[in-house]
Design a protein around this motif. Structure first.
Motif, PDB file in Angstrom:
ATOM      1  N   SER A  36       0.825  -1.205   0.000  1.00  0.00           N
ATOM      2  CA  SER A  36       0.000   0.000   0.000  1.00  0.00           C
ATOM      3  C   SER A  36       0.860   1.256   0.000  1.00  0.00           C
ATOM      4  CB  SER A  36      -0.930  -0.017   1.214  1.00  0.00           C
ATOM      5  OG  SER A  36      -1.710   1.156   1.260  1.00  0.00           O
ATOM      6  N   SER A  42      -5.568   2.868  -3.084  1.00  0.00           N
ATOM      7  CA  SER A  42      -6.417   2.892  -1.900  1.00  0.00           C
ATOM      8  C   SER A  42      -6.540   1.488  -1.337  1.00  0.00           C
ATOM      9  CB  SER A  42      -7.805   3.422  -2.261  1.00  0.00           C
ATOM     10  OG  SER A  42      -8.505   2.484  -3.064  1.00  0.00           O
ATOM     11  N   ARG A  43      -6.952   1.411  -0.081  1.00  0.00           N
ATOM     12  CA  ARG A  43      -7.064   0.103   0.565  1.00  0.00           C
ATOM     13  C   ARG A  43      -8.044  -0.800  -0.183  1.00  0.00           C
ATOM     14  NH1 ARG A  43      -6.730  -1.215   6.601  1.00  0.00           N
ATOM     15  NH2 ARG A  43      -5.697   0.803   6.549  1.00  0.00           N
TER      16      ARG A  43
END
Length: 470
Positions: A36, A42-43
């Motif tokens: 990440s 984005s997650r």
């Protein structure tokens, strides 16, 4: 023969997958937190991307291993780490050149397993050539277990291919024979064009999105990589540089034209011209000896031939705008006496706007380039393996406006900061070393190249090659 139906991957999703896979290839196993931070997704997007790659088998979980910058999760359990799946399969490349067969095997992580080759007499029948290829593959990989992991076979042949994967019936039955011998999906393409693909994947043009490749051998041909994709052209004739006319009053060419570049810049044409001028030499080693002895006949001839090659390359450069021109083949090994005139003519003919940015390089992969290009073709066609990106480009110093192809590859290891580089294969390869794998052939370890920041990770330079008719 089994057909491949690639999964349709939306461009945005493909870019996300390439970013993740590029990080895992460059850095090895990483946990989700590390991924990440490095990829910037984005997650949610990262979760969806990893889910798809795990389901496809391209990525697997590695042994958990806590890292200094990652605190233990939950009850002291280290974060799960993810890695490329080396067991997902491998691809073979076979190059059927005029006088030799070369093979290469590469895993899905783009690690070169090994390469091998063997010369043969001109005109060897196709069944014997295919049998030779199978023997080389068995010697390289051992036994028959390699068939179980085989995801595809990319095959290079001499000359253009028509839309159905054959050339005027000359390759009729060859694809079926290859399928019987190797059992995997078989794709055919021009072997010199595949060499261009290999040089842009592993070799002198690795990381460059726009490259022009020229091979000077018993024939003269090339390939164009534009925007990271190998260009085939209508009817598969892209890259037929050898049939660009250079002398309207010249010799007839086997293509039906007159005075093509191949009639002056192929090995046979150069040797014929050398003898016609009074030189003594029946083969390329004899010509090389004459060049090393500073024979004025040999040097004068190579100067003329190099000038003609350079003018053709300048014209092509002005038309298609490559950032890199790669020259390979046996004639290129004659070095500066041929390549310096190429450089001068290219420098004189290239348009000023690109002259100082254009790089001229010696090919880095040698005789195995066509076979490695076949591997890249097969990897890109597989619905699983096509997810893998090409080599991340190396950081390159800014070019000096006053320089250009003048920093010639004839000089070998010119400093890249001088402008339009010319580098020797050893300079370009860097960590690309050769080793012997248990007597089963020469394996070349793929270098780990620095990662390019998002969103400029390049796509795999793969031609959608014609699948061989079954």
């Amino acid at each position: 023969m089994r057909q491949i139906t690639p999964e349709v991957v939306p461009p945005a999703r493909r870019g996300h997958e390439q970013a993740v896979l590029g990080l895992l290839r460059a850095y090895g196993p990483l946990n989700r937190g590390e991924l990440s931070r490095r990829c910037g997704l984005s997650r949610t997007t990262l979760h969806d991307t990893l889910s798809g790659l795990l389901a496809a088998g391209a990525v697997v979980t590695a042994t958990p291993d806590a890292t200094p910058d990652e605190a233990p999760r939950g009850r002291g359990r280290p974060a799960e780490r993810l890695a490329l799946n080396p067991a997902a399969g491998q691809a073979l490349g076979i190059d059927f050149s005029r006088r030799a067969v070369h093979v290469a095997a590469v895993g899905v992580t783009y690690e070169i397993v090994g390469t091998a080759g063997e010369a043969h007499a001109p005109g060897l029948p196709w069944p014997d050539r295919v049998a030779l290829a199978e023997r080389l593959v068995r010697g390289l990989l051992g036994g028959g277990l390699w068939r179980m992991a085989l995801k595809g076979v990319g095959v290079g042949v001499v000359g253009p291919l028509a839309g159905d994967g054959a050339r005027d019936g000359a390759l009729s039955g060859v694809a079926a024979l290859l399928g019987e011998r190797f059992g995997g999906p078989v794709l055919l393409d021009n072997n010199t064009r595949l060499a261009a693909l290999a040089e842009s994947t592993w070799g002198a043009a690795a990381g460059d999105q726009d490259a022009l490749y020229l091979r000077l051998s018993y024939g003269v041909g090339g390939g164009v990589v534009a925007g990271g994709v190998l260009h085939r052209g209508a009817d598969g004739v892209s890259g037929e540089i050898g049939h660009v006319p250079v002398d309207p009053a010249g010799r007839p060419c086997e293509c039906g034209g007159t005075g093509c570049l191949e009639t002056v810049a192929s090995i046979r044409a150069v040797l014929d011209a050398y003898r016609a001028r009074g030189g003594r030499g029946d083969d390329l080693p004899a010509l090389r000896t004459a060049v090393e002895a500073r024979d004025p006949i040999a040097l004068g001839l190579l100067s003329e031939v190099g000038g003609q090659i350079g003018r053709v390359l300048a014209t092509l450069s002005n038309a298609i705008g490559p950032r890199v021109i790669v020259i390979g083949g046996e004639l290129a090994e004659l070095g500066a006496p041929l390549l310096e005139p190429v450089r001068k003519a290219l420098d004189a003919g290239a348009v000023p706007i690109s002259r100082h940015r254009l790089t001229l390089r010696r090919a880095a992969l040698g005789d195995v380039a066509g076979a490695l290009g076949g591997v890249a073709l097969a990897l890109g066609e597989s619905p699983l393996l096509s997810r893998y990106p090409t080599a991340e480009p190396e950081p390159r110093p800014a070019a000096t406006p006053a320089s250009g192809p003048a920093d010639s590859l004839a000089g070998g290891s010119a400093d890249s900061r001088a402008g339009g580089l010319v580098e020797s294969p050893a300079d370009r390869r860097g960590g690309h070393s050769s080793r012997t794998t248990g007597g089963r052939g020469t394996a070349q370890a793929r270098p780990r190249l620095p990662l390019t920041p998002l969103p400029t990770l390049p796509t795999l330079p793969v031609s959608r090659g014609r699948r061989a008719a079954s």
